[in-house]
Design a protein around this motif. Structure first.
Motif, PDB file in Angstrom:
ATOM      1  N   ASN A  63       7.317  -1.422   7.154  1.00 51.88           N
ATOM      2  CA  ASN A  63       6.411  -2.489   7.530  1.00 51.88           C
ATOM      3  C   ASN A  63       6.977  -3.191   8.760  1.00 51.88           C
ATOM      4  O   ASN A  63       7.992  -2.745   9.322  1.00 51.88           O
ATOM      5  N   ALA A  64       6.337  -4.250   9.187  1.00 50.88           N
ATOM      6  CA  ALA A  64       6.740  -4.917  10.424  1.00 50.88           C
ATOM      7  C   ALA A  64       8.120  -5.550  10.330  1.00 50.88           C
ATOM      8  O   ALA A  64       8.793  -5.735  11.352  1.00 50.88           O
ATOM      9  N   LEU A  91      19.335  -1.209  -0.729  1.00 53.96           N
ATOM     10  CA  LEU A  91      18.383  -1.051   0.365  1.00 53.96           C
ATOM     11  C   LEU A  91      19.161  -0.582   1.584  1.00 53.96           C
ATOM     12  O   LEU A  91      20.177  -1.183   1.951  1.00 53.96           O
ATOM     13  N   ALA A  92      18.681   0.503   2.214  1.00 55.06           N
ATOM     14  CA  ALA A  92      19.309   1.030   3.428  1.00 55.06           C
ATOM     15  C   ALA A  92      18.320   0.870   4.575  1.00 55.06           C
ATOM     16  O   ALA A  92      17.531   1.782   4.858  1.00 55.06           O
ATOM     17  N   PRO A  93      18.315  -0.289   5.234  1.00 57.01           N
ATOM     18  CA  PRO A  93      17.376  -0.497   6.343  1.00 57.01           C
ATOM     19  C   PRO A  93      17.901   0.056   7.657  1.00 57.01           C
ATOM     20  O   PRO A  93      19.110   0.041   7.916  1.00 57.01           O
ATOM     21  N   SER A  94      16.994   0.534   8.488  1.00 58.43           N
ATOM     22  CA  SER A  94      17.353   0.951   9.841  1.00 58.43           C
ATOM     23  C   SER A  94      17.533  -0.297  10.704  1.00 58.43           C
ATOM     24  O   SER A  94      16.817  -1.291  10.539  1.00 58.43           O
ATOM     25  N   LEU A  95      18.486  -0.239  11.622  1.00 60.73           N
ATOM     26  CA  LEU A  95      18.769  -1.363  12.504  1.00 60.73           C
ATOM     27  C   LEU A  95      18.409  -1.002  13.941  1.00 60.73           C
ATOM     28  O   LEU A  95      18.467   0.167  14.326  1.00 60.73           O
ATOM     29  N   ARG A 128       0.830  -1.202   0.000  1.00 58.06           N
ATOM     30  CA  ARG A 128       0.000   0.000   0.000  1.00 58.06           C
ATOM     31  C   ARG A 128       0.863   1.250   0.000  1.00 58.06           C
ATOM     32  O   ARG A 128       1.812   1.366   0.778  1.00 58.06           O
ATOM     33  N   GLU A 129       0.551   2.177  -0.902  1.00 56.79           N
ATOM     34  CA  GLU A 129       1.273   3.442  -0.951  1.00 56.79           C
ATOM     35  C   GLU A 129       0.763   4.353   0.162  1.00 56.79           C
ATOM     36  O   GLU A 129      -0.432   4.488   0.382  1.00 56.79           O
ATOM     37  N   ALA A 140      11.318  -8.337   2.122  1.00 56.66           N
ATOM     38  CA  ALA A 140      10.303  -7.603   2.892  1.00 56.66           C
ATOM     39  C   ALA A 140      10.113  -6.198   2.338  1.00 56.66           C
ATOM     40  O   ALA A 140       8.993  -5.681   2.290  1.00 56.66           O
ATOM     41  N   ALA A 141      11.203  -5.567   1.929  1.00 56.57           N
ATOM     42  CA  ALA A 141      11.108  -4.218   1.356  1.00 56.57           C
ATOM     43  C   ALA A 141      10.395  -4.241   0.018  1.00 56.57           C
ATOM     44  O   ALA A 141       9.646  -3.319  -0.324  1.00 56.57           O
ATOM     45  N   ALA A 142      10.619  -5.305  -0.756  1.00 50.56           N
ATOM     46  CA  ALA A 142       9.951  -5.425  -2.054  1.00 50.56           C
ATOM     47  C   ALA A 142       8.517  -5.903  -1.899  1.00 50.56           C
ATOM     48  O   ALA A 142       7.672  -5.651  -2.766  1.00 50.56           O
ATOM     49  N   GLY A 143       8.239  -6.622  -0.792  1.00 48.46           N
ATOM     50  CA  GLY A 143       6.911  -7.197  -0.619  1.00 48.46           C
ATOM     51  C   GLY A 143       6.701  -8.422  -1.468  1.00 48.46           C
ATOM     52  O   GLY A 143       5.566  -8.766  -1.814  1.00 48.46           O
TER      53      GLY A 143
END
Length: 540
Positions: A220-221, A240-244, A88-89, A264-267
């Motif tokens: 997302n979760a 991808l730059a995810p927060s840790l 979902r955007e 998960a980032a791509a879904g």
């Protein structure tokens, strides 16, 4: 006795160190740079070169080459917010890097990662004679009043050699072992969080579904971070730059864990992903207590660290390098006193304090953590171009707001210590003027009003007295009337007045009136010589 002697030793071969080497080499100084890694980083890290940094690249003739390596999605500008690429955007906003410089500058943002920008810097630094030594580390150093003794180790074979340098530039990053060895502390908010960059290959075009965006913020979760497509030979290369979590390090994430974060980032749970590399970094904000200790000078992240929001950090480091390079070159040539280097910290430290604060404000606002910070928010053009320097390298003019480190460049004052307002000078093919800052490639420029023709002859005495090559341009010789009017308004000088512009594009001195009487060129020349002696800390 040392195995070799050099004028400047640079430690750190990332964007700031390479810029320092390039700017020094352009000034005729052949520095030695050491970098412990064998190759430049393949990670994009900072992904935007600011208009001010591009202004410096233009003066070197490198704007076209830098722009040719821009991320192909840069033209989209917008940032998409979504649960995932296929989810979902949540919204869309205009990205922070689509700045139209208008009348403030001749160039704008270039959205290029460090992995594409650094090779350009390296190639041109080497072409100009800089000695860049990768897979080489500085083992130790000690300084005295006349220079720095360092021991360098070649990591390819373990051999060591001693080097005697007149100055050492520490561009060794936010942890800066050099800063720590010097006992220089830092102050500021500290570390906010941790992130990592995962460079990977995956076919995501079908999931983009024809949408146009520069970056996608996903939340997302399973993952919160930034997803972006990289340029290059392969169309399936992304980052991808995810927060840790605060307690995590990127070393704790193996390849499969990185694959799951990408999915998960791509879904897309079953997405085929190949991880190319992964690296981690901290989001923080602080400024070094000092930018100089004797013959050692700090630049870039060793001197200041700021959040990535706004794209200020790496660009600030490049501008540190530019400020420092012209001063070092004049001192090394004996055309300026060593006290000129005191102005480096005097000028760059307040700018760093201000810019770090602006980066923090943007980070807090973007994260929804502190809306009260909006009261201190300054426009992007002010952060990029509004710096006001106060140092011995500026013949200042007192004002009520002298404590404030910036002014609005849209309404420039033209006072000493501010960046010279943009002007189109002369006539290029097609009838367009040449931007003033394109002419600033390492030397001083005396810019006079339409009635300031006497300043030209006055420079003959200046060149004889100082040994400096100061260029001269009189407004109105090749410009239309509107440029003359703009000069008078932006620079705050009269018809026969003049401004002296430093090699970094900042105004060093101005006078509202010029030599009007016969023979006044001599007194004007003496005044200019005196001004240059003062700015360059030359003994009387």
């Amino acid at each position: 006795m040392a195995d070799e002697t050099v004028e400047v030793l640079i430690v750190g071969g990332s964007m700031v160190g390479l810029s320092t080497a390039l700017f020094l080499a352009r000034q005729g100084v052949r520095p030695v740079l050491v970098e412990r890694h064998r190759h430049l980083s393949a990670h994009p890290r900072a992904q935007a070169v600011s208009p001010r940094t591009m202004e410096l690249m233009r003066a070197l003739g490198l704007e076209g080459e830098v722009r040719a390596n821009e991320n192909p999605h840069a033209r989209y500008g917008d940032i998409l917010q979504a649960e995932s690429l296929t989810g979902r955007e949540l919204g869309r906003f205009r990205g922070p890097f689509r700045h139209d410089p208008g009348e403030v500058a001749a160039t704008g943002w270039t959205l290029i990662g460090q992995d594409k920008f650094e090779p350009v810097l390296r190639a041109h630094a080497e072409a100009l004679g800089a000695d860049l030594r990768f897979a080489t580390e500085m083992v130790s150093f000690a300084q005295d009043d006349a220079g720095v003794d360092a021991v360098l180790r070649d990591l390819s074979d373990g051999t060591e050699r001693s080097v005697r340098a007149r100055y050492l530039v520490a561009a060794d990053g936010f942890r800066s072992p050099i800063r720590e060895r010097l006992g220089i502390g830092v102050h500021g908010p500290g570390v906010f969080g941790r992130q990592m960059n995962i460079v990977f290959h995956a076919d995501l075009d079908a999931h983009v579904a024809g949408r146009t965006f520069f970056l996608c913020f996903v939340s997302n979760a399973q993952v919160k971070g930034v997803l972006g497509k990289l340029g290059g030979e392969r169309s399936d290369r992304w980052v991808l730059a995810p927060s840790l979590p605060p307690e995590d390090s990127h070393q704790e994430y193996n390849t499969q864990a990185c694959v799951e974060l990408v999915r998960a980032a791509a879904g897309v749970p079953g997405l085929a992903v190949t991880v190319e590399s992964c690296t981690g970094w901290e989001i923080g904000a602080w400024v070094a207590d000092r930018f100089r200790s004797g013959r050692v000078l700090l630049a870039g992240d060793s001197a200041h660290v700021m959040p990535p929001t706004g794209g200020f950090g790496g660009n600030m480091g490049v501008q540190d390098a530019h400020n420092l390079a012209w001063k070092l070159s004049l001192v090394l040539r004996g055309q300026a006193g060593p006290e000129l280097l005191d102005s480096y910290e005097q000028e760059r430290a307040p700018v760093a304090e201000f810019t770090v604060d602006q980066g923090v404000i943007r980070y807090l606002q973007r994260s929804g953590l502190d809306e009260a910070a909006a009261a201190r928010h300054q426009p992007e053009s002010t952060v990029l171009f509004g710096h006001v320097y106060r140092s011995g390298a500026v013949v200042g003019e007192s004002r009520v707001d002298d404590a404030f480190p910036v002014e609005d460049p849209v309404l420039p004052s033209g006072r000493p210590g501010t960046r010279a307002p943009h002007l189109p000078l002369g006539k290029a093919e097609g009838g367009e003027g040449v931007p003033l800052h394109d002419l600033l490639d390492g030397g001083f420029l005396l810019l006079a009003g339409p009635g300031g023709s006497a300043w030209g002859p006055a420079l003959a005495e200046v060149r004889t007295a100082t040994g400096l090559a100061v260029a001269f341009h009189r407004i109105g010789t090749a410009e239309p009337a509107e440029v003359s009017e703009r000069f008078a308004k932006s620079y705050g000088v009269g018809e026969a007045g003049a401004v002296l512009i430093r090699p970094d594009g900042f105004i060093a001195w101005r006078t509202s009136q010029g030599p009007l009487s016969a023979g006044a060129e001599l007194s004007a020349g003496a005044e200019l010589s005196s001004v240059l002696d003062r700015i360059l800390s030359r003994a009387g």
